[in-house]
Scaffold this active site. Structure first.
Site, short mmCIF file in Angstrom:
data_model
loop_
_atom_site.label_atom_id
_atom_site.label_comp_id
_atom_site.label_asym_id
_atom_site.label_seq_id
_atom_site.Cartn_x
_atom_site.Cartn_y
_atom_site.Cartn_z
N SER A 190 0.84 -1.20 0.00
CA SER A 190 0.00 0.00 0.00
C SER A 190 0.87 1.25 0.00
O SER A 190 1.72 1.42 0.87
CB SER A 190 -0.92 0.02 1.22
OG SER A 190 -1.54 1.29 1.35
N HIS A 243 -1.29 -1.32 -4.10
CA HIS A 243 -2.59 -0.99 -3.54
C HIS A 243 -2.67 0.52 -3.35
O HIS A 243 -1.85 1.11 -2.64
CB HIS A 243 -2.76 -1.70 -2.19
CG HIS A 243 -4.14 -1.68 -1.64
ND1 HIS A 243 -5.14 -2.51 -2.08
CD2 HIS A 243 -4.69 -0.91 -0.66
CE1 HIS A 243 -6.24 -2.28 -1.40
NE2 HIS A 243 -6.00 -1.31 -0.54
N MET A 293 -9.21 8.00 -0.51
CA MET A 293 -10.09 8.39 0.59
C MET A 293 -10.60 9.81 0.35
O MET A 293 -9.84 10.67 -0.10
CB MET A 293 -9.34 8.33 1.93
CG MET A 293 -8.69 7.01 2.22
SD MET A 293 -7.87 7.02 3.85
CE MET A 293 -6.87 5.54 3.74
N HIS A 301 -8.38 0.90 -4.11
CA HIS A 301 -9.34 0.67 -3.03
C HIS A 301 -10.04 2.00 -2.76
O HIS A 301 -9.46 2.91 -2.19
CB HIS A 301 -8.61 0.15 -1.80
CG HIS A 301 -9.48 -0.05 -0.61
ND1 HIS A 301 -8.97 -0.25 0.66
CD2 HIS A 301 -10.83 -0.10 -0.47
CE1 HIS A 301 -9.97 -0.41 1.51
NE2 HIS A 301 -11.10 -0.30 0.86
N MET A 313 -12.27 4.16 -0.84
CA MET A 313 -12.96 4.41 0.43
C MET A 313 -13.65 5.76 0.29
O MET A 313 -13.24 6.77 0.88
CB MET A 313 -11.95 4.38 1.58
CG MET A 313 -11.45 2.98 1.89
SD MET A 313 -10.02 2.95 3.01
CE MET A 313 -8.69 3.10 1.82
N MET A 318 -11.75 -6.02 5.35
CA MET A 318 -10.90 -5.09 6.09
C MET A 318 -10.56 -5.69 7.45
O MET A 318 -11.44 -6.11 8.19
CB MET A 318 -11.61 -3.75 6.27
CG MET A 318 -11.78 -2.94 4.98
SD MET A 318 -10.21 -2.49 4.21
CE MET A 318 -9.45 -1.49 5.50
#
Length: 218
Positions: free
Chosen positions: A9, A32, A36, A65, A67, A136
């Site tokens: 990440s 990754h 956000m 990813h 979010m 998660m």
């Protein structure tokens, strides 16, 4: 996404030198990318323009990813940018099946993510529409958190459901993954491991990736 994939990440990377940081993990299966929006989670990272640029310079595929709130509106653009895998949170999606089909139609793998407290059972019928199920193992929004062992039973149930279905759906875990915790996550049935601090906190990130692979294989 084969058995024991390591996805470092960049949340733990040096954001000022991202291109150089990507070269430090060129043995990874993917990178990754945590997006956000300060709405779905209480943190703000990067958005589509930066991800598009990362896509152009990354030596490995991108695993985004999201979010974010309203992924139905925003997620398809990440597939259009060439991101290999786009994961959205089912807690935020209005029409997850439609969204997954749209992502796949635009050339990306589709993933659905669940917060630690979100039960997996209500979403098992969606597995045929997905390529990846992200469990998660910390509360989304911040890096550097400790792995939540309370999620292990959910990983086991998810892995059993995937095995029973015969579908090629990867089980990904994200949060607190270290050489120690990856053993428990792999035993529970996870196959794709997101690691931030454990990789970028090491002197040699590629060497850390190798150690994580070896630990998961054990």
């Amino acid at each position: 996404m084969n058995q024991c994939c390591i996805h470092p990440s960049i949340l733990s990377a040096d954001f000022v030198n991202l291109e150089a940081e990507l070269r430090r993990i060129d043995t990874a299966d993917a990178v990754h990318v945590d997006v956000m929006d300060n709405h779905f989670v209480p943190n703000l990272t990067i958005g589509l323009p930066v991800v598009s640029r990362i896509q152009k310079v990354s030596p490995v595929p991108l695993d985004a990813h999201l979010m974010i709130a309203d992924p139905d509106r925003w997620a398809p653009a990440y597939a259009d940018a060439g991101v290999s895998s786009v994961t959205f949170h089912v807690e935020a999606a209005a029409a997850p099946v439609r969204l997954a089909r749209e992502l796949r139609a635009r050339g990306a793998k589709a993933g659905m993510a669940l917060r630690p407290a979100t039960a997996v059972e209500p979403f098992l019928d969606l597995l045929p529409e997905m390529d990846l199920l992200l469990i998660m193992t910390v509360e989304p929004g911040f890096g550097g958190q400790a792995f939540l062992d309370v999620t292990l039973p959910k990983i086991r149930r998810a892995a059993a459901a995937v095995a029973g279905s015969g579908l090629p759906v990867a089980i990904q875990v994200d949060g607190g993954v270290t050489e120690e915790t990856i053993l428990r996550a792999a035993e529970a049935g996870a196959t794709v491991f997101v690691a931030g601090s454990a990789v970028y906190g090491a002197e040699d990130p590629n060497e850390a990736i190798g150690r994580l692979r070896a630990a998961a294989a054990r």
